[in-house]
Design a protein around this motif. Structure first.
Motif, PDB file in Angstrom:
ATOM      1  N   ALA A  37       0.833  -1.202   0.000  1.00  0.00           N
ATOM      2  CA  ALA A  37       0.000   0.000   0.000  1.00  0.00           C
ATOM      3  C   ALA A  37       0.868   1.253   0.000  1.00  0.00           C
ATOM      4  N   MET A  38       1.967   1.214   0.764  1.00  0.00           N
ATOM      5  CA  MET A  38       2.868   2.364   0.854  1.00  0.00           C
ATOM      6  C   MET A  38       3.447   2.717  -0.505  1.00  0.00           C
ATOM      7  N   GLU A  39       3.765   1.683  -1.267  1.00  0.00           N
ATOM      8  CA  GLU A  39       4.304   1.917  -2.600  1.00  0.00           C
ATOM      9  C   GLU A  39       3.323   2.696  -3.455  1.00  0.00           C
ATOM     10  N   SER A  40       2.032   2.471  -3.248  1.00  0.00           N
ATOM     11  CA  SER A  40       1.029   3.151  -4.063  1.00  0.00           C
ATOM     12  C   SER A  40       0.962   4.639  -3.743  1.00  0.00           C
ATOM     13  N   PHE A  41       1.226   5.012  -2.482  1.00  0.00           N
ATOM     14  CA  PHE A  41       1.300   6.429  -2.148  1.00  0.00           C
ATOM     15  C   PHE A  41       2.448   7.078  -2.912  1.00  0.00           C
ATOM     16  N   VAL A  42       3.541   6.345  -2.986  1.00  0.00           N
ATOM     17  CA  VAL A  42       4.683   6.824  -3.768  1.00  0.00           C
ATOM     18  C   VAL A  42       4.260   7.016  -5.219  1.00  0.00           C
ATOM     19  N   GLU A 142       8.010   6.312 -19.034  1.00  0.00           N
ATOM     20  CA  GLU A 142       8.639   4.996 -18.909  1.00  0.00           C
ATOM     21  C   GLU A 142       8.913   4.685 -17.447  1.00  0.00           C
ATOM     22  N   ALA A 143       9.420   5.682 -16.701  1.00  0.00           N
ATOM     23  CA  ALA A 143       9.709   5.484 -15.276  1.00  0.00           C
ATOM     24  C   ALA A 143       8.424   5.095 -14.547  1.00  0.00           C
ATOM     25  N   ASP A 144       7.352   5.811 -14.849  1.00  0.00           N
ATOM     26  CA  ASP A 144       6.074   5.546 -14.215  1.00  0.00           C
ATOM     27  C   ASP A 144       5.566   4.141 -14.538  1.00  0.00           C
ATOM     28  N   ALA A 145       5.670   3.756 -15.805  1.00  0.00           N
ATOM     29  CA  ALA A 145       5.177   2.452 -16.243  1.00  0.00           C
ATOM     30  C   ALA A 145       5.988   1.317 -15.612  1.00  0.00           C
ATOM     31  N   HIS A 147       7.666   1.387 -12.879  1.00  0.00           N
ATOM     32  CA  HIS A 147       7.363   1.372 -11.462  1.00  0.00           C
ATOM     33  C   HIS A 147       6.055   0.628 -11.204  1.00  0.00           C
ATOM     34  N   LEU A 148       5.056   0.932 -12.027  1.00  0.00           N
ATOM     35  CA  LEU A 148       3.763   0.252 -11.900  1.00  0.00           C
ATOM     36  C   LEU A 148       3.906  -1.249 -12.094  1.00  0.00           C
ATOM     37  N   MET A 149       4.725  -1.628 -13.096  1.00  0.00           N
ATOM     38  CA  MET A 149       4.914  -3.035 -13.408  1.00  0.00           C
ATOM     39  C   MET A 149       5.585  -3.757 -12.243  1.00  0.00           C
ATOM     40  N   THR A 150       6.560  -3.098 -11.604  1.00  0.00           N
ATOM     41  CA  THR A 150       7.209  -3.697 -10.429  1.00  0.00           C
ATOM     42  C   THR A 150       6.179  -3.940  -9.343  1.00  0.00           C
ATOM     43  N   ASP A 151       5.291  -2.947  -9.181  1.00  0.00           N
ATOM     44  CA  ASP A 151       4.214  -3.084  -8.196  1.00  0.00           C
ATOM     45  C   ASP A 151       3.395  -4.335  -8.435  1.00  0.00           C
ATOM     46  N   VAL A 152       3.074  -4.565  -9.697  1.00  0.00           N
ATOM     47  CA  VAL A 152       2.244  -5.714 -10.027  1.00  0.00           C
ATOM     48  C   VAL A 152       2.923  -6.998  -9.574  1.00  0.00           C
ATOM     49  N   TRP A 153       4.203  -7.141  -9.939  1.00  0.00           N
ATOM     50  CA  TRP A 153       4.913  -8.384  -9.598  1.00  0.00           C
ATOM     51  C   TRP A 153       5.111  -8.543  -8.107  1.00  0.00           C
ATOM     52  N   THR A 154       5.458  -7.436  -7.429  1.00  0.00           N
ATOM     53  CA  THR A 154       5.646  -7.564  -5.992  1.00  0.00           C
ATOM     54  C   THR A 154       4.326  -7.891  -5.307  1.00  0.00           C
ATOM     55  N   SER A 155       3.222  -7.282  -5.776  1.00  0.00           N
ATOM     56  CA  SER A 155       1.914  -7.574  -5.173  1.00  0.00           C
ATOM     57  C   SER A 155       1.557  -9.041  -5.337  1.00  0.00           C
ATOM     58  N   ARG A 187      16.310  -1.244  -5.100  1.00  0.00           N
ATOM     59  CA  ARG A 187      17.070  -1.520  -6.322  1.00  0.00           C
ATOM     60  C   ARG A 187      16.522  -0.679  -7.480  1.00  0.00           C
ATOM     61  N   GLU A 188      15.196  -0.649  -7.578  1.00  0.00           N
ATOM     62  CA  GLU A 188      14.508   0.125  -8.608  1.00  0.00           C
ATOM     63  C   GLU A 188      14.873   1.614  -8.505  1.00  0.00           C
ATOM     64  N   ALA A 189      14.879   2.094  -7.251  1.00  0.00           N
ATOM     65  CA  ALA A 189      15.171   3.509  -7.011  1.00  0.00           C
ATOM     66  C   ALA A 189      16.592   3.847  -7.451  1.00  0.00           C
ATOM     67  N   TYR A 190      17.518   2.949  -7.155  1.00  0.00           N
ATOM     68  CA  TYR A 190      18.919   3.190  -7.507  1.00  0.00           C
ATOM     69  C   TYR A 190      19.075   3.349  -9.026  1.00  0.00           C
ATOM     70  N   GLY A 191      18.424   2.452  -9.785  1.00  0.00           N
ATOM     71  CA  GLY A 191      18.496   2.501 -11.244  1.00  0.00           C
ATOM     72  C   GLY A 191      17.935   3.803 -11.808  1.00  0.00           C
TER      73      GLY A 191
END
Ligand SMILES: [Zn+2]
Length: 295
Positions: A37-42, A142-145, A147-155, A187-191
């Motif tokens: 949920a926190m990631e979604s606020f981000v 692209e950054a937004d997309a 990020h969203l995709m990472t959310d999907v997999w982590t969820s 890791r995502e943030a670093y990239g």
């Protein structure tokens, strides 16, 4: 659909995701779902920020910014990276607490269903945005997309892991999943941060573009005309290239100008959207700046 339309859509999707995932955390008490949920606020803040910055990036060049506002996009992805960094550290902190005082999870079925529902929304949106980002050559989108995709997999990972908790009785699985999610976000943030800094540093054109320019110049080089001192740079999707064109000193300016025009046209044809600056010089002579730099 335009970049800003997609970003508006991702603001709406982030709002929906926050609702669904917060509900999922509320009914279960799972820190794994809380980290999700926190990631979604981000996501929400980042999408709104990207929207503002992209609007600035698309503004035409003006007197104060004669090369345009393209670099605004790099601030947007840099800002997003900082936010993600902060969120992941907060998640790790919360999860460590839970690790040392584990709590049972409730209504897990409902929580997982809510989380999977929001993932489906994000998955569809991210796929469409990634395609649009390539079409528009937009790093913010692209950054937004991504990020969203990472959310999907982590969820999906979190949901799957949580389903194991009642089967195995291992309460520490929940904080462990939360920490894994957080490390992945780090890791995502670093990239993202690296790419943004790189973009702000006047990077040269890609090898591919540079190859096209070199090939065009090679064709245009003759016994009279030659090129040197080529420099290139890019700012988001704007591409710049400057070079010397040396011609015989006995040529009249009118002839030199016609040849120069042809060179400019060929370079623009070889790399779409390239902005070319050609300095016309007599053979064997270099301008003061170059002579001083080269001793
Ligand atoms: Zn030169």
């Amino acid at each position: 659909m335009s970049v800003s339309a997609f970003l508006k859509l991702s603001v709406l999707a982030a709002l929906a995701t926050i609702g669904l995932k917060t509900a999922a955390w509320w009914v279960t008490g799972s820190v794994g779902l809380l980290s999700d949920a926190m990631e979604s606020f981000v996501n929400l803040a980042a999408a709104m920020f990207a929207l503002v910055m992209v609007t600035i990036a698309q503004a035409p060049a003006d007197d104060d910014h004669p090369y345009g506002h393209n670099k605004a996009e790099y601030f947007s992805s840099g800002f997003e990276a900082m936010m993600i960094l902060g969120a992941s550290l907060a998640i790790i902190w919360t999860a460590l607490h839970r690790w040392f005082s584990p709590q049972p999870l409730e209504s897990l079925g409902w929580g997982v269903a809510l989380s999977i529902g929001s993932s489906a929304i994000n998955g569809v949106l991210a796929t469409a945005m990634l395609r649009a980002a390539r079409r528009h050559d937009s790093i913010a989108l692209e950054a937004d997309a991504r990020h969203l995709m990472t959310d999907v997999w982590t969820s999906v990972g979190v949901a799957g892991g949580l389903l194991l908790v009642p089967l195995t009785g291992l309460l520490w699985l929940d904080p462990l999943l939360a920490i894994l999610v957080a490390v992945n976000i780090l890791r995502e943030a670093y990239g993202l941060l690296r790419r943004s800094v790189d973009g702000l540093m006047d990077r040269a054109l890609s090898d591919e573009d540079r190859g096209r320019i070199d090939a065009a110049l090679q064709q245009l080089t003759s016994e009279h005309v030659h090129f040197d001192h080529l420099r290139s740079r890019r700012a988001a999707n704007a591409k710049f290239c400057q070079l010397h064109m040396h011609v015989p000193s006995e040529w009249l300016l009118g002839r030199a100008f016609r040849e120069r025009d042809e060179v400019e046209r060929r370079l623009i044809d070889s790399v779409r959207g390239l902005r070319v600056t050609i300095e016309l010089l007599p053979e064997g002579k270099e301008p003061v700046g170059v002579r001083q730099a080269e001793g």
